[in-house]
Motif scaffolding. Structure first.
Motif, PDB file in Angstrom:
ATOM      1  N   GLU A 114       0.829  -1.212   0.000  1.00 29.98           N
ATOM      2  CA  GLU A 114       0.000   0.000   0.000  1.00 29.98           C
ATOM      3  C   GLU A 114       0.863   1.260   0.000  1.00 29.98           C
ATOM      4  O   GLU A 114       0.538   2.244  -0.662  1.00 29.98           O
ATOM      5  CB  GLU A 114      -0.928  -0.018   1.214  1.00 29.98           C
ATOM      6  CG  GLU A 114      -1.911   1.131   1.241  1.00 29.98           C
ATOM      7  CD  GLU A 114      -2.930   1.016   2.354  1.00 29.98           C
ATOM      8  OE1 GLU A 114      -3.748   1.942   2.466  1.00 29.98           O
ATOM      9  OE2 GLU A 114      -2.937   0.009   3.094  1.00 29.98           O
TER      10      GLU A 114
ATOM     11  N   ALA B 214       1.987   3.096  -3.482  1.00 28.82           N
ATOM     12  CA  ALA B 214       1.037   3.654  -4.456  1.00 28.82           C
ATOM     13  C   ALA B 214       1.576   4.906  -5.134  1.00 28.82           C
ATOM     14  O   ALA B 214       1.447   5.058  -6.354  1.00 28.82           O
ATOM     15  CB  ALA B 214      -0.309   3.935  -3.788  1.00 28.82           C
ATOM     16  N   ASP B 215       2.195   5.801  -4.393  1.00 26.50           N
ATOM     17  CA  ASP B 215       2.724   7.030  -5.005  1.00 26.50           C
ATOM     18  C   ASP B 215       3.844   6.716  -5.996  1.00 26.50           C
ATOM     19  O   ASP B 215       3.947   7.341  -7.051  1.00 26.50           O
ATOM     20  CB  ASP B 215       3.206   8.012  -3.943  1.00 26.50           C
ATOM     21  CG  ASP B 215       2.059   8.657  -3.196  1.00 26.50           C
ATOM     22  OD1 ASP B 215       0.921   8.680  -3.720  1.00 26.50           O
ATOM     23  OD2 ASP B 215       2.294   9.154  -2.068  1.00 26.50           O
TER      24      ASP B 215
ATOM     25  N   ARG C   6      -3.901  -1.081  -1.814  1.00 32.02           N
ATOM     26  CA  ARG C   6      -4.523  -1.356  -0.511  1.00 32.02           C
ATOM     27  C   ARG C   6      -5.197  -2.728  -0.503  1.00 32.02           C
ATOM     28  O   ARG C   6      -5.123  -3.465   0.475  1.00 32.02           O
ATOM     29  CB  ARG C   6      -5.529  -0.254  -0.170  1.00 32.02           C
ATOM     30  CG  ARG C   6      -6.198  -0.407   1.199  1.00 32.02           C
ATOM     31  CD  ARG C   6      -7.154   0.737   1.532  1.00 32.02           C
ATOM     32  NE  ARG C   6      -8.238   0.859   0.554  1.00 32.02           N
ATOM     33  CZ  ARG C   6      -8.353   1.820  -0.370  1.00 32.02           C
ATOM     34  NH1 ARG C   6      -7.459   2.789  -0.443  1.00 32.02           N
ATOM     35  NH2 ARG C   6      -9.370   1.846  -1.201  1.00 32.02           N
TER      36      ARG C   6
ATOM     37  N   ARG D 226      -4.061   3.614  -5.584  1.00 31.95           N
ATOM     38  CA  ARG D 226      -4.084   3.478  -4.117  1.00 31.95           C
ATOM     39  C   ARG D 226      -4.987   2.320  -3.692  1.00 31.95           C
ATOM     40  O   ARG D 226      -4.629   1.512  -2.842  1.00 31.95           O
ATOM     41  CB  ARG D 226      -4.542   4.783  -3.462  1.00 31.95           C
ATOM     42  CG  ARG D 226      -3.485   5.870  -3.439  1.00 31.95           C
ATOM     43  CD  ARG D 226      -3.885   7.054  -2.565  1.00 31.95           C
ATOM     44  NE  ARG D 226      -5.081   7.736  -3.024  1.00 31.95           N
ATOM     45  CZ  ARG D 226      -5.109   8.676  -3.955  1.00 31.95           C
ATOM     46  NH1 ARG D 226      -3.995   9.084  -4.532  1.00 31.95           N
ATOM     47  NH2 ARG D 226      -6.242   9.247  -4.305  1.00 31.95           N
TER      48      ARG D 226
END
Length: 154
Positions: free
Chosen positions: A16, A19-20, A45, A41
């Protein structure tokens, strides 16, 4: 899916917190598409994203969801522009085929996306259908994974 060393790449489940980083290699997210960033995202997750990384960081990612008539579906395959043509997409497709939990694994791409079509053909996927109406003037081609090696459930 555990980390798997595939030559110069490592293929593993994305975390998680990554994500960026994945959004940073996604050409749509980089252009400011907040919906794509939110999807990345969510995929991370939910544990749906698989990442390929090299020494410099993430090179590509792939997402498989199980909402396509009860079968696996590659919802997203993204390879960083700087990593294209190096086998990253092929390795991602192989990894998700090996870990797919359904008998069949599908994906789709626009008729205009010739690079993706060539990748799918090289990876052993077969065209199985054409759908008009999703993107005006650019039909969607559907493919079935031809060398399914994952666990199968009827």
């Amino acid at each position: 899916m555990d980390a798997a060393d595939r030559g110069e790449f490592v293929v593993r489940r994305a975390r998680e917190s990554e994500a960026d980083g994945l959004a940073g290699i996604d050409t749509v997210a980089v252009e400011g598409d907040e919906e794509r960033r939110a999807s990345i995202r969510r995929w991370c997750r939910q544990g749906l994203a698989v990442v390929t990384e090299g020494a410099s960081g993430p090179l590509g990612y792939c997402v498989v969801e199980y909402t396509f008539f009860g079968h696996g579906f590659v919802t997203m395959l993204m390879v960083a522009p700087s990593a294209r043509g190096r086998g990253v997409g092929h390795r991602l497709l192989s990894a998700v085929a090996a870990s797919c939990t359904t008998l069949k694994l599908f994906t789709s791409t626009n008729v205009s996306n010739q690079p993706m079509q060539r990748l799918l053909q090289r990876a052993g996927w077969s065209p199985v259908g054409l759908l008009h109406g999703l993107d005006e003037g650019d039909p969607e081609l559907f493919y079935l994974c031809g060398r399914q090696t994952g666990t199968t459930h009827p």
